[in-house]
Design an enzyme around this catalytic site. Structure first.
Site, PDB file in Angstrom:
ATOM      1  N   LYS A   1       0.848  -1.208   0.000  1.00  0.00           N
ATOM      2  CA  LYS A   1       0.000   0.000   0.000  1.00  0.00           C
ATOM      3  C   LYS A   1       0.875   1.247   0.000  1.00  0.00           C
ATOM      4  O   LYS A   1       2.012   1.232   0.464  1.00  0.00           O
ATOM      5  CB  LYS A   1      -0.960   0.026   1.192  1.00  0.00           C
ATOM      6  CG  LYS A   1      -0.323   0.152   2.590  1.00  0.00           C
ATOM      7  CD  LYS A   1       0.005   1.580   3.041  1.00  0.00           C
ATOM      8  CE  LYS A   1       0.659   1.604   4.418  1.00  0.00           C
ATOM      9  NZ  LYS A   1       1.432   2.823   4.692  1.00  0.00           N
TER      10      LYS A   1
ATOM     11  N   ASP B   1      -3.074  -1.769   9.331  1.00  0.00           N
ATOM     12  CA  ASP B   1      -3.104  -1.752   7.864  1.00  0.00           C
ATOM     13  C   ASP B   1      -3.594  -3.063   7.263  1.00  0.00           C
ATOM     14  O   ASP B   1      -3.673  -3.188   6.040  1.00  0.00           O
ATOM     15  CB  ASP B   1      -1.692  -1.501   7.307  1.00  0.00           C
ATOM     16  CG  ASP B   1      -1.156  -0.133   7.653  1.00  0.00           C
ATOM     17  OD1 ASP B   1      -1.966   0.797   7.846  1.00  0.00           O
ATOM     18  OD2 ASP B   1       0.084   0.007   7.720  1.00  0.00           O
TER      19      ASP B   1
HETATM   20  O1  C5P Z   1      -1.332  -1.372  14.116  1.00  0.00           O
HETATM   21  P1  C5P Z   1       0.098  -1.624  13.885  1.00  0.00           P
HETATM   22  O2  C5P Z   1       0.604  -2.838  14.653  1.00  0.00           O
HETATM   23  O3  C5P Z   1       0.471  -1.709  12.440  1.00  0.00           O
HETATM   24  O4  C5P Z   1       0.887  -0.380  14.459  1.00  0.00           O
HETATM   25  C1  C5P Z   1       2.270  -0.398  14.689  1.00  0.00           C
HETATM   26  C2  C5P Z   1       2.639   0.784  15.570  1.00  0.00           C
HETATM   27  O5  C5P Z   1       2.518   2.009  14.830  1.00  0.00           O
HETATM   28  C3  C5P Z   1       1.768   0.977  16.791  1.00  0.00           C
HETATM   29  O6  C5P Z   1       2.234   0.226  17.879  1.00  0.00           O
HETATM   30  C4  C5P Z   1       1.902   2.470  17.044  1.00  0.00           C
HETATM   31  O7  C5P Z   1       3.120   2.772  17.681  1.00  0.00           O
HETATM   32  C5  C5P Z   1       1.998   3.032  15.639  1.00  0.00           C
HETATM   33  N1  C5P Z   1       0.679   3.468  15.119  1.00  0.00           N
HETATM   34  C6  C5P Z   1       0.079   4.600  15.642  1.00  0.00           C
HETATM   35  N2  C5P Z   1      -1.129   5.014  15.158  1.00  0.00           N
HETATM   36  C7  C5P Z   1      -1.738   4.351  14.153  1.00  0.00           C
HETATM   37  C8  C5P Z   1      -1.141   3.192  13.598  1.00  0.00           C
HETATM   38  C9  C5P Z   1       0.075   2.775  14.104  1.00  0.00           C
HETATM   39  O8  C5P Z   1       0.624   5.238  16.547  1.00  0.00           O
HETATM   40  N3  C5P Z   1      -2.914   4.785  13.691  1.00  0.00           N
END
Ligand code: C5P
Length: 304
Positions: free
Chosen positions: A11, A144
């Site tokens: 993406k 994502d």
């Molecule tokens: O959801 P995911 O595991 O992909 O997110 C990885 C990290 O990215 C989270 O632990 C957070 O630190 C950051 N993040 C965030 N806000 C979001 C998506 C991700 O702060 N909307």
């Protein structure tokens, strides 16, 4: 059935509005995702002696350094665990991964692998999980992952996991320049917080990009592209700013950091322009790729 091959796209974010940190530590987003033609393939398999449950065999395109994965992306096994919990039954599986999406590059390669494994194991065990349940399971794995299932062009809100397809009148061409070393997504978000201690709670809306997409005109989209994490990524990796300048000087309509970076994207008019820019950039960059979007989300390629 003993093996299912699923292809899942990378993406990019055409718009990434980021608000102040929520109570759960995530950032509220208003984003527009586009799935582009760089793919990871995942073969979800019934375990066997040479590929026991939980094992992941890694294979990668020439431009990928697999060393940081060190044994395989845990997100693939995490995906199986969440699916098994949902169905309240064991789902023994192993995986073979063919990686072409840059690692830790801001292109959601890990999320693509998780989405592919979900689709693969669902088919392997003929689970017929509903679309709504698949999206909820995907959201539990990562912000994502739902988009990697949906693909195309879609708006994402919440922490990025609530996705709705949007009208996209174009077929867009991108020149993609990965970095040798990845950037940690949490680190880039933390740096955003340091740079913007007074960020608004509501993220910047995606309206301009949504209007530009509907026209199908590259120059309109070029002007509308926006990434709130770009400043943080360039602050951590100043050479990304230099690369963007170089691409613009070589004729790109627009250059920007992909998601949390460090991959840099250039929007160009068409495939000819993409080839021309790629030629220019290859004199200074090891790896320069061409991709187009939108493309489909995670889908079974074998057996049909
Ligand atoms: O959801 P995911 O595991 O992909 O997110 C990885 C990290 O990215 C989270 O632990 C957070 O630190 C950051 N993040 C965030 N806000 C979001 C998506 C991700 O702060 N909307």
């Amino acid at each position: 059935m003993t093996a299912v091959t699923v292809r899942a796209p990378a993406k990019i974010n055409l718009h990434l509005g980021v608000g102040a940190t929520r109570e759960d530590g995530f950032h509220p987003l208003d984003t527009v995702y586009q799935a582009v033609s760089l793919y990871d393939d995942v073969v979800a398999m019934r375990p066997r002696r040479t590929a026991p449950e939980g094992s992941i065999e890694l294979n990668a395109a020439d431009h990928i350094d697999l060393a940081p994965l060190d044994g395989g992306p845990n997100i693939i096994n995490a995906a199986v665990e969440v699916l098994a919990r949902h169905h309240e039954r064991p789902l023994p599986a192993s995986a073979r991964l063919f990686k072409a999406i840059p690692l830790a590059g801001g292109m959601a390669g890990g999320s693509a692998d998780a989405a592919a494994m979900l689709v693969g194991v669902d088919r392997l065990y003929d689970l017929k999980t509903s679309d709504a349940d698949m999206l909820a399971i995907a959201a539990e794995i990562g912000s994502d992952v739902p988009f990697a299932l949906v693909g195309g062009t879609a708006r994402g809100v919440g922490r990025g996991e609530l996705v709705t397809p949007v009208a996209d009148g174009g077929s867009w061409w991108w020149v993609v320049v990965p970095s040798r070393t990845g950037l940690s997504t949490p680190e880039v978000y933390r740096h955003f917080d340091r740079l913007h201690p007074d960020a608004a709670t509501t993220p910047r809306p995606a309206d301009e990009v949504l209007a530009a997409l509907a026209t199908g005109e590259p120059l309109r989209l070029a002007r509308a592209l926006h990434n709130d994490l770009e400043e943080a990524a360039i602050d951590l990796r100043p050479e990304l700013g230099t690369l963007i300048e170089r691409g613009l000087a070589a004729g790109a309509l627009r250059g920007l950091v992909s998601g949390s970076g460090p991959t840099v994207l250039f929007l160009v008019d068409d495939l000819d322009a993409a080839n021309e820019l790629t030629g220019e950039l290859r004199s200074v960059e090891d790896v320069v790729l061409i991709a187009h979007g939108p493309v489909a989300g995670a889908h079974v390629v074998l057996p049909l």
